[in-house]
Motif scaffolding. Structure first.
Motif, short mmCIF file in Angstrom:
data_model
loop_
_atom_site.label_atom_id
_atom_site.label_comp_id
_atom_site.label_asym_id
_atom_site.label_seq_id
_atom_site.Cartn_x
_atom_site.Cartn_y
_atom_site.Cartn_z
N LEU A 107 0.82 -1.20 0.00
CA LEU A 107 0.00 0.00 0.00
C LEU A 107 0.86 1.27 0.00
CD1 LEU A 107 -2.73 -1.16 2.52
CD2 LEU A 107 -3.15 -0.47 0.15
N TYR A 108 1.98 1.21 0.68
CA TYR A 108 2.91 2.33 0.73
C TYR A 108 3.35 2.72 -0.69
CZ TYR A 108 6.95 5.05 2.42
OH TYR A 108 7.86 6.04 2.70
N GLY A 109 3.49 1.72 -1.54
CA GLY A 109 3.89 1.96 -2.92
C GLY A 109 2.87 2.74 -3.73
N TYR A 110 1.66 2.83 -3.24
CA TYR A 110 0.62 3.64 -3.88
C TYR A 110 0.49 5.01 -3.18
CZ TYR A 110 -3.80 5.30 -5.70
OH TYR A 110 -4.76 6.08 -6.30
N TYR A 111 0.39 4.96 -1.87
CA TYR A 111 0.10 6.20 -1.13
C TYR A 111 1.25 7.20 -1.14
CZ TYR A 111 -4.31 4.32 0.37
OH TYR A 111 -5.58 3.82 0.37
N LYS A 112 2.48 6.73 -1.15
CA LYS A 112 3.62 7.65 -1.15
C LYS A 112 3.61 8.55 -2.40
CE LYS A 112 7.67 8.94 0.63
NZ LYS A 112 7.74 9.77 1.80
N PRO A 113 3.52 7.99 -3.62
CA PRO A 113 3.47 8.87 -4.80
C PRO A 113 2.17 9.68 -4.89
CG PRO A 113 3.34 6.58 -5.49
CD PRO A 113 3.63 6.58 -4.02
N LEU A 114 1.05 9.10 -4.46
CA LEU A 114 -0.22 9.83 -4.49
C LEU A 114 -0.12 11.08 -3.62
CD1 LEU A 114 -3.30 9.97 -5.27
CD2 LEU A 114 -3.69 8.87 -3.06
N PHE B 190 -5.57 16.64 6.36
CA PHE B 190 -6.02 15.33 5.90
C PHE B 190 -5.08 14.24 6.43
CE2 PHE B 190 -3.05 16.55 2.59
CZ PHE B 190 -2.46 15.37 2.17
N HIS B 191 -5.60 13.05 6.44
CA HIS B 191 -4.87 11.88 6.92
C HIS B 191 -3.84 11.49 5.87
CE1 HIS B 191 -5.19 7.21 7.12
NE2 HIS B 191 -4.08 7.60 7.65
N GLN B 192 -2.57 11.64 6.22
CA GLN B 192 -1.52 11.22 5.31
C GLN B 192 -1.20 9.75 5.60
OE1 GLN B 192 1.65 13.71 4.29
NE2 GLN B 192 0.54 15.59 4.77
N HIS B 193 -1.49 8.93 4.62
CA HIS B 193 -1.34 7.49 4.80
C HIS B 193 0.12 7.04 4.90
CE1 HIS B 193 -5.50 7.57 3.53
NE2 HIS B 193 -5.61 6.28 3.77
N ALA B 194 1.00 7.57 4.06
CA ALA B 194 2.38 7.08 4.01
C ALA B 194 3.10 7.15 5.36
CB ALA B 194 3.17 7.79 2.91
N PRO B 195 3.06 8.28 6.07
CA PRO B 195 3.72 8.32 7.38
C PRO B 195 3.10 7.35 8.39
CG PRO B 195 3.30 10.55 6.61
CD PRO B 195 2.59 9.62 5.67
N ASN B 196 1.79 7.15 8.29
CA ASN B 196 1.14 6.20 9.20
C ASN B 196 1.53 4.77 8.86
OD1 ASN B 196 -0.34 8.72 9.55
ND2 ASN B 196 -1.73 7.51 10.77
N ILE B 197 1.70 4.48 7.58
CA ILE B 197 2.17 3.14 7.19
C ILE B 197 3.57 2.91 7.75
CG2 ILE B 197 2.91 1.71 5.24
CD1 ILE B 197 0.57 2.95 3.63
#
Length: 188
Positions: free
Chosen positions: A41-48, A61-68
């Motif tokens: 999932l990190y491979g998607y959320y980081k570039p997004l 907003f909730h930043q997914h990459a740092p939470n991952i």
């Protein structure tokens, strides 16, 4: 209210993604499997999220990459990230399309509360605190969603509404496409 209209405009793409994600999540039985999914999932959320930065200034907003990253470090501190990265993530050329993507990110926190509890039961030795990716706001989730909905329910033109819907649908669709390749990249 546009938030309800947007929900209808994106329901098909949203359901397709859910049909992909829920079985993957239900099959997880240990920390290693969950960490592998997070890495993917990190491979998607980081570039997004990198693409969103220029348009999301001033929007909480909730930043997914740092939470991952946080969750992986908590669950499996020695994990080495795979480096896999999605090439097909939305590019934003308007703030409205970016807002549509943020609708997907923020909306995911609602179901994320349920998912984090489910995963905590499935994965021995974990707690709900190990799932900040899915439950970043904790008890404040509904309050945060209410604040975001106010932003969605502002006075937009028909053209702006179409762009917001396009950004949301593109985010759902590209994430679904990325998750469809998950099994092919795994050694399970």
């Amino acid at each position: 209210m546009f938030s309800e209209e947007l929900k209808k405009n994106t329901s098909a793409a949203h359901m397709e993604l859910e049909r992909k994600m829920i079985p993957l999540l239900k099959r997880i039985s240990n920390k290693e499997e969950y960490v592998e999914l997070l890495d993917f999932l990190y491979g998607y959320y980081k570039p997004l999220e990198a693409n969103l930065q220029q348009f999301a200034s001033g929007i909480s907003f909730h930043q997914h990459a740092p939470n991952i990253e946080k969750d992986i470090n908590e669950l499996e501190p020695s994990h080495k990230f795979s480096g896999r990265q999605a090439e097909d993530v939305p590019e934003f050329d308007t703030p409205e399309k970016a807002l549509g993507a943020l609708y997907v990110l923020e909306g995911s926190t609602l179901g994320g509360q349920i998912i984090s509890k489910m995963l905590a039961k499935q994965i021995t030795g974990s707690t709900v605190d190990s799932f900040s990716f899915y439950n970043p706001y904790g008890d404040a989730t509904h309050q945060k969603w209410g604040e975001f909905k106010k932003l969605l329910d502002a006075d937009y033109t028909a053209e702006q509404k179409a762009l917001i819907s396009e950004g949301a649908n593109e985010t759902f669709t590209t994430l679904h496409k990325w998750m469809s390749s998950y099994g092919a990249s795994q050694s399970h």
